[in-house]
Design an enzyme around this catalytic site. Sequence first.
Site, PDB file in Angstrom:
ATOM      1  N   LYS A 252     -64.686  -1.778 109.060  1.00 25.19           N
ATOM      2  CA  LYS A 252     -64.223  -2.907 108.242  1.00 25.19           C
ATOM      3  C   LYS A 252     -64.455  -4.198 109.012  1.00 25.19           C
ATOM      4  O   LYS A 252     -63.902  -4.393 110.093  1.00 25.19           O
ATOM      5  CB  LYS A 252     -62.733  -2.763 107.901  1.00 25.19           C
ATOM      6  CG  LYS A 252     -62.123  -4.040 107.281  1.00 25.19           C
ATOM      7  CD  LYS A 252     -60.645  -3.895 106.924  1.00 25.19           C
ATOM      8  CE  LYS A 252     -60.042  -5.246 106.496  1.00 25.19           C
ATOM      9  NZ  LYS A 252     -58.606  -5.171 106.158  1.00 25.19           N
ATOM     10  N   ASP A 257     -59.237 -12.852 107.063  1.00 29.94           N
ATOM     11  CA  ASP A 257     -58.498 -12.381 105.887  1.00 29.94           C
ATOM     12  C   ASP A 257     -57.353 -13.344 105.581  1.00 29.94           C
ATOM     13  O   ASP A 257     -56.282 -13.254 106.168  1.00 29.94           O
ATOM     14  CB  ASP A 257     -57.952 -10.965 106.160  1.00 29.94           C
ATOM     15  CG  ASP A 257     -57.236 -10.391 104.946  1.00 29.94           C
ATOM     16  OD1 ASP A 257     -57.311 -11.006 103.862  1.00 29.94           O
ATOM     17  OD2 ASP A 257     -56.605  -9.313 105.093  1.00 29.94           O
ATOM     18  N   LYS A 264     -51.798 -14.870 102.135  1.00 29.53           N
ATOM     19  CA  LYS A 264     -50.859 -14.443 103.169  1.00 29.53           C
ATOM     20  C   LYS A 264     -49.977 -15.614 103.589  1.00 29.53           C
ATOM     21  O   LYS A 264     -50.456 -16.744 103.637  1.00 29.53           O
ATOM     22  CB  LYS A 264     -51.623 -13.964 104.412  1.00 29.53           C
ATOM     23  CG  LYS A 264     -52.251 -12.606 104.293  1.00 29.53           C
ATOM     24  CD  LYS A 264     -52.882 -12.209 105.630  1.00 29.53           C
ATOM     25  CE  LYS A 264     -53.655 -10.908 105.519  1.00 29.53           C
ATOM     26  NZ  LYS A 264     -52.820  -9.740 105.220  1.00 29.53           N
ATOM     27  N   ASP A 275     -59.477  -9.220 111.847  1.00 27.79           N
ATOM     28  CA  ASP A 275     -59.567  -8.213 110.787  1.00 27.79           C
ATOM     29  C   ASP A 275     -60.963  -7.578 110.723  1.00 27.79           C
ATOM     30  O   ASP A 275     -61.277  -6.843 109.793  1.00 27.79           O
ATOM     31  CB  ASP A 275     -59.186  -8.858 109.436  1.00 27.79           C
ATOM     32  CG  ASP A 275     -58.606  -7.859 108.443  1.00 27.79           C
ATOM     33  OD1 ASP A 275     -58.144  -6.785 108.885  1.00 27.79           O
ATOM     34  OD2 ASP A 275     -58.633  -8.150 107.234  1.00 27.79           O
ATOM     35  N   GLU A 336     -58.134  -6.113 100.362  1.00 27.10           N
ATOM     36  CA  GLU A 336     -59.582  -6.323 100.274  1.00 27.10           C
ATOM     37  C   GLU A 336     -60.370  -5.336 101.128  1.00 27.10           C
ATOM     38  O   GLU A 336     -61.521  -5.033 100.819  1.00 27.10           O
ATOM     39  CB  GLU A 336     -59.926  -7.757 100.689  1.00 27.10           C
ATOM     40  CG  GLU A 336     -60.108  -7.997 102.208  1.00 27.10           C
ATOM     41  CD  GLU A 336     -58.846  -7.754 103.026  1.00 27.10           C
ATOM     42  OE1 GLU A 336     -57.747  -7.763 102.433  1.00 27.10           O
ATOM     43  OE2 GLU A 336     -58.950  -7.527 104.244  1.00 27.10           O
ATOM     44  N   ARG A 338     -60.136  -2.127 101.615  1.00 28.39           N
ATOM     45  CA  ARG A 338     -60.527  -0.886 100.929  1.00 28.39           C
ATOM     46  C   ARG A 338     -61.654  -1.141  99.944  1.00 28.39           C
ATOM     47  O   ARG A 338     -62.452  -0.248  99.670  1.00 28.39           O
ATOM     48  CB  ARG A 338     -59.282  -0.277 100.260  1.00 28.39           C
ATOM     49  CG  ARG A 338     -58.690  -1.092  99.158  1.00 28.39           C
ATOM     50  CD  ARG A 338     -57.273  -0.663  98.832  1.00 28.39           C
ATOM     51  NE  ARG A 338     -56.321  -1.109  99.842  1.00 28.39           N
ATOM     52  CZ  ARG A 338     -55.020  -0.837  99.819  1.00 28.39           C
ATOM     53  NH1 ARG A 338     -54.501  -0.106  98.852  1.00 28.39           N
ATOM     54  NH2 ARG A 338     -54.231  -1.284 100.769  1.00 28.39           N
TER      55      ARG A 338
HETATM   56  N1  BES Z   1     -55.942  -6.923 107.129  1.00 31.19           N
HETATM   57  C1  BES Z   1     -54.756  -6.538 106.447  1.00 31.19           C
HETATM   58  C2  BES Z   1     -53.942  -5.480 107.198  1.00 31.19           C
HETATM   59  C3  BES Z   1     -53.365  -5.896 108.511  1.00 31.19           C
HETATM   60  C4  BES Z   1     -52.038  -6.300 108.595  1.00 31.19           C
HETATM   61  C5  BES Z   1     -54.104  -5.822 109.672  1.00 31.19           C
HETATM   62  C6  BES Z   1     -51.500  -6.654 109.814  1.00 31.19           C
HETATM   63  C7  BES Z   1     -53.553  -6.183 110.892  1.00 31.19           C
HETATM   64  C8  BES Z   1     -52.248  -6.581 110.969  1.00 31.19           C
HETATM   65  C9  BES Z   1     -55.113  -5.967 105.065  1.00 31.19           C
HETATM   66  O1  BES Z   1     -56.235  -6.495 104.469  1.00 31.19           O
HETATM   67  C10 BES Z   1     -53.958  -6.248 104.171  1.00 31.19           C
HETATM   68  O2  BES Z   1     -53.708  -7.402 103.944  1.00 31.19           O
HETATM   69  N2  BES Z   1     -53.301  -5.210 103.665  1.00 31.19           N
HETATM   70  C11 BES Z   1     -52.193  -5.368 102.801  1.00 31.19           C
HETATM   71  C12 BES Z   1     -52.319  -4.352 101.700  1.00 31.19           C
HETATM   72  C13 BES Z   1     -51.363  -4.572 100.562  1.00 31.19           C
HETATM   73  C14 BES Z   1     -51.649  -5.867  99.860  1.00 31.19           C
HETATM   74  C15 BES Z   1     -51.476  -3.415  99.592  1.00 31.19           C
HETATM   75  C16 BES Z   1     -50.923  -5.154 103.615  1.00 31.19           C
HETATM   76  O3  BES Z   1     -50.925  -4.315 104.528  1.00 31.19           O
HETATM   77  O4  BES Z   1     -49.957  -5.847 103.375  1.00 31.19           O
HETATM   78 ZN    ZN Z   2     -57.673  -7.240 105.745  1.00 35.11          ZN
HETATM   79 MN    MN Z   3     -55.814  -8.261 103.386  1.00 29.09          MN
END
Ligand code: BES
Ligand code: ZN
Ligand code: MN
Length: 483
Positions: A252, A257, A264, A275, A336, A338
């Site tokens: 990935k 992000d 966020k 990310d 995003e 996935r």
């Molecule tokens: N890049 C993030 C996940 C992440 C969180 C990586 C903290 C490193 C540290 C990912 O793209 C994300 O935002 N995931 C969401 C998914 C949710 C919206 C279903 C998450 O984990 O909140």
């Molecule tokens: Zn991400």
């Molecule tokens: Mn994300």
Amino acid sequence: MNLQRTEQSPAAMAADAIVIGVHDDSPLEGSSSEVDKACDGLISKLLGRRDLATGECQTTSILAPAGVKADQILVVGLGSRAKWGAGAAYRAAAAASMALSKKPRQHVAFYLGHDLSSLQQQNIVAGAMVGCHGNDLYRREKDRHPFAKLSVAGVSEAAVTAGSTIGAAVNLTRRLVNEPADVIYPESFANEAEQIGRQTGLSVEVWDKPRLQAERCGALLAVARGSSRDPRLVIVRHQAGGAKPTLALVGKGVTFDSGGLSLKPSDNMKTMKADMAGAATVLAVMQAIATLRLPINVTGYIGLTENMTGGDAYKLGDVLTARNGKTIEVLNTDAEGRLLLADTLSVAVDDGVERIIDLATLTGACVVALGLDVAGLMTNDQSWCDTIASAAADCGEKVWQLPMFELYDEQIKAAIADIRNTGEGRWGGAITAAKFLEQFVAGTPWTHIDIAGPSFAEKPKPWQEVGGTGCLVRTLVHLLSSF
Ligand code: BES
Ligand code: ZN
Ligand code: MN
């Protein structure tokens, strides 16, 4: 850095510093006891007075010691003798190297441990190399200084080669992760890959936006729409295994992000340049296996995009058609990773790879489940997952498997499309994300590694700097070395 193995005795070694190790529960042995004798029992005396810190990765320096040629002895705690494996060896070497690299030094010599396994030998060399490289990429006054010359005792020539290659790969991952998103973005990451291709002989293919359109990568392209920077998909091939089947490493690479329209909060966005740690890990492992000319066939597939909020950004409720034809309802633009991986995994599947590992900073939920130091494993093939877990255990890297029961599949069913890009609510979020990915591997044996926790350190450890960590590079190179 000039790196070499040495057979010189520690007492006679002319160096700025020699590094020796002591366990907290067993007598001095090997080089440590040699140094002790040369210094007229000084080390035992200090140990007896409890003036040496012997806990894992604690360091004590003894300045101007009589009896050895070096200006300084650095004693590093090796922890308990029973737990002294490759992971402890890496951490001890890195801790010693971090302690000594606070100022410039001409020559440092490592005399760690006794009767080392070859994996321990490699890890000492790698740890010594990683510990002296800082993350102060843009600080004018550096606080870490790689040694001009590094000597390592008790290791074979092969361990020096493997260890220095692995150390360089860990440092490459760290650098790519630590660089700001304005420096490492899809195009510039692809340039880095091409440069590594030229240096190592890896073949590197870069798909730009028109090619991604022609290849029907609708999910990856949707994520990229909110950004002024075009996405890329980088395919890196190492073909040295004759007729052996090909293994895929999928990464990935979200170079920033923001969350997209599901924006966020600022605090969660601060580290989102990282990310792309999965992508960096894949590229670094490819660099290492090419340098070591491992007799295997491995292809790296690296999906690269920003996730931004520009006027053309993809929206909640949009329905995307992924490369494999499945339709996806977008219920959160921050899920995003996935989406990008869906298409990237499909490309690997269409190439006919035999097995897949993907590495992704995929979910905060995985960090909630396992904490900051442990990567999550999710698989459709238990024996493949076991192989990876055992390689990680050999290297002392922490991974833990999460279940993939069919009941989770219910959660990703969508109202107007085949699947949706979030589960129902937050519960089991690491697993529902993996369940989504599973839809795109077409039954190929696959293990997903969620590195959202361990790939980036917000607090320093005695053996690890803040920032990108290069987690799992050692494990993957070890896994592929015995493949
Ligand atoms: N890049 C993030 C996940 C992440 C969180 C990586 C903290 C490193 C540290 C990912 O793209 C994300 O935002 N995931 C969401 C998914 C949710 C919206 C279903 C998450 O984990 O909140
Ligand atoms: Zn991400
Ligand atoms: Mn994300």
